[in-house]
Scaffold this active site. Sequence first.
Site, PDB file in Angstrom:
ATOM      1  N   GLU A 213      -1.889  -0.034   8.258  1.00  0.00           N
ATOM      2  CA  GLU A 213      -2.842  -0.849   8.805  1.00  0.00           C
ATOM      3  C   GLU A 213      -2.174  -1.653   9.834  1.00  0.00           C
ATOM      4  O   GLU A 213      -0.985  -1.741  10.028  1.00  0.00           O
ATOM      5  CB  GLU A 213      -3.668  -1.811   7.826  1.00  0.00           C
ATOM      6  CG  GLU A 213      -2.781  -2.724   7.206  1.00  0.00           C
ATOM      7  CD  GLU A 213      -3.011  -3.422   5.817  1.00  0.00           C
ATOM      8  OE1 GLU A 213      -4.336  -3.393   5.684  1.00  0.00           O
ATOM      9  OE2 GLU A 213      -2.265  -3.972   5.093  1.00  0.00           O
TER      10      GLU A 213
ATOM     11  N   ARG B 234      -1.446  -4.911  -6.404  1.00  0.00           N
ATOM     12  CA  ARG B 234      -1.074  -6.238  -6.342  1.00  0.00           C
ATOM     13  C   ARG B 234       0.482  -6.286  -6.843  1.00  0.00           C
ATOM     14  O   ARG B 234       0.620  -6.189  -8.054  1.00  0.00           O
ATOM     15  CB  ARG B 234      -2.149  -7.064  -6.958  1.00  0.00           C
ATOM     16  CG  ARG B 234      -3.571  -7.143  -6.422  1.00  0.00           C
ATOM     17  CD  ARG B 234      -4.422  -7.936  -6.907  1.00  0.00           C
ATOM     18  NE  ARG B 234      -5.640  -7.626  -6.486  1.00  0.00           N
ATOM     19  CZ  ARG B 234      -6.698  -7.394  -7.227  1.00  0.00           C
ATOM     20  NH1 ARG B 234      -6.473  -6.965  -8.627  1.00  0.00           N
ATOM     21  NH2 ARG B 234      -7.837  -7.078  -7.057  1.00  0.00           N
TER      22      ARG B 234
ATOM     23  N   HIS C  76       0.684  -1.145   0.003  1.00  0.00           N
ATOM     24  CA  HIS C  76       0.054   0.147   0.015  1.00  0.00           C
ATOM     25  C   HIS C  76       0.911   1.350   0.057  1.00  0.00           C
ATOM     26  O   HIS C  76       1.692   1.250   0.510  1.00  0.00           O
ATOM     27  CB  HIS C  76      -1.180   0.101   1.249  1.00  0.00           C
ATOM     28  CG  HIS C  76      -1.868  -1.218   1.470  1.00  0.00           C
ATOM     29  ND1 HIS C  76      -2.637  -1.661   0.380  1.00  0.00           N
ATOM     30  CD2 HIS C  76      -2.027  -2.131   2.363  1.00  0.00           C
ATOM     31  CE1 HIS C  76      -3.411  -2.897   0.819  1.00  0.00           C
ATOM     32  NE2 HIS C  76      -2.760  -2.995   2.052  1.00  0.00           N
TER      33      HIS C  76
ATOM     34  N   HIS D  56       3.220  -7.254   2.097  1.00  0.00           N
ATOM     35  CA  HIS D  56       2.326  -8.434   2.749  1.00  0.00           C
ATOM     36  C   HIS D  56       1.367  -9.198   2.011  1.00  0.00           C
ATOM     37  O   HIS D  56       0.936  -8.728   0.938  1.00  0.00           O
ATOM     38  CB  HIS D  56       1.774  -7.452   3.860  1.00  0.00           C
ATOM     39  CG  HIS D  56       0.893  -6.604   3.616  1.00  0.00           C
ATOM     40  ND1 HIS D  56       1.365  -5.477   3.063  1.00  0.00           N
ATOM     41  CD2 HIS D  56      -0.661  -6.654   3.511  1.00  0.00           C
ATOM     42  CE1 HIS D  56       0.107  -4.631   2.579  1.00  0.00           C
ATOM     43  NE2 HIS D  56      -1.005  -5.327   3.107  1.00  0.00           N
TER      44      HIS D  56
END
Length: 322
Positions: free
Chosen positions: A120, A198, A103, A178
């Site tokens: 996150e 992705r 991200h 991740h």
Amino acid sequence: MVQPYPLQFKPEMKERVWGGRALENFGLELPEGAIGEGWMIGDHPNGTTKVVNGELAGLGLDVIRERYGREFFGTNGFSAKNGRFPLLIKLLDCNDDLSIQVHPTDDYDRLPEGELGKTEMWYILDAKPGAKIIYGLKDGIGRAELAAAIEEGRVMDALQEVPVEAGDAFYIPAGTVHALCAGVVVAEIQQNSDTTYRVFDYNRPGLDGNPRELHVEDSLNVTAYEGAGATRMKTDGLGANEWLSIASSPYFTVDKGVVRRPWQQATSPESFVILVVAEGTGKLGWTGGSLDVKAGECFLLPANLGGYELDGEMTVLRSVAP
């Protein structure tokens, strides 16, 4: 002015190629299909949750923000970039491996208009024996090495795998490569963003039967090759009515608490409090009311709620905007 009270929302359920039916174990109603994500508290164009309890029932979090934002969300309770509620709270059922992904930060120049970056954290609610996640690059992997690994179809060689079990906590700053893998159910507290790049998706078809899009150039651009400060920890061994800090970022702080007897708490004018019940059952009380609560339920406590009480036999995650 509405008297503040803990808000509960109807989750927005998202079908995902890697999803399943495990969120039914929390008593949640799922639509047909492979449900990978329950957006429990959201104020995003791709998913805005509506209140189900009390006098604000039926209102979306976006409407509450417009009407009561300052009082309910607190002085820190807004994204400086787009003015929305700053966090998105999800439960994830990883019935299959998620794509390898990364991200961006808030300042990435190719972000969609009005979109935030995505830092996150994950709290593992349940994990099948042998479950694992992908968590960061191996030592010595720079942009050139990662690009070559993607190009040559051996990206897994560049990534670290970590075994997981229930109670593990992972902090995943933007820029950390991740992936959640099959066999885990996770509570995710994140910036209010739906931007994912992705890196690799196992060459599998999406829900429409076509290969899912990859974002190799963006992924290479936003990856933090020297590390972004990701941390992980075991959280067991916590005593009754104790808090343990399990994630700390500029966007959220998350603590885990084990409730075993009445426990007095209070909100502050700076921030709302989000409570995620990770396991067990109990009561959430405040001036003017109380709620029976159970695992899988999430609540938004307004900043101006003041004192509240937790009681019962339950584990809770508490998130605030710092």
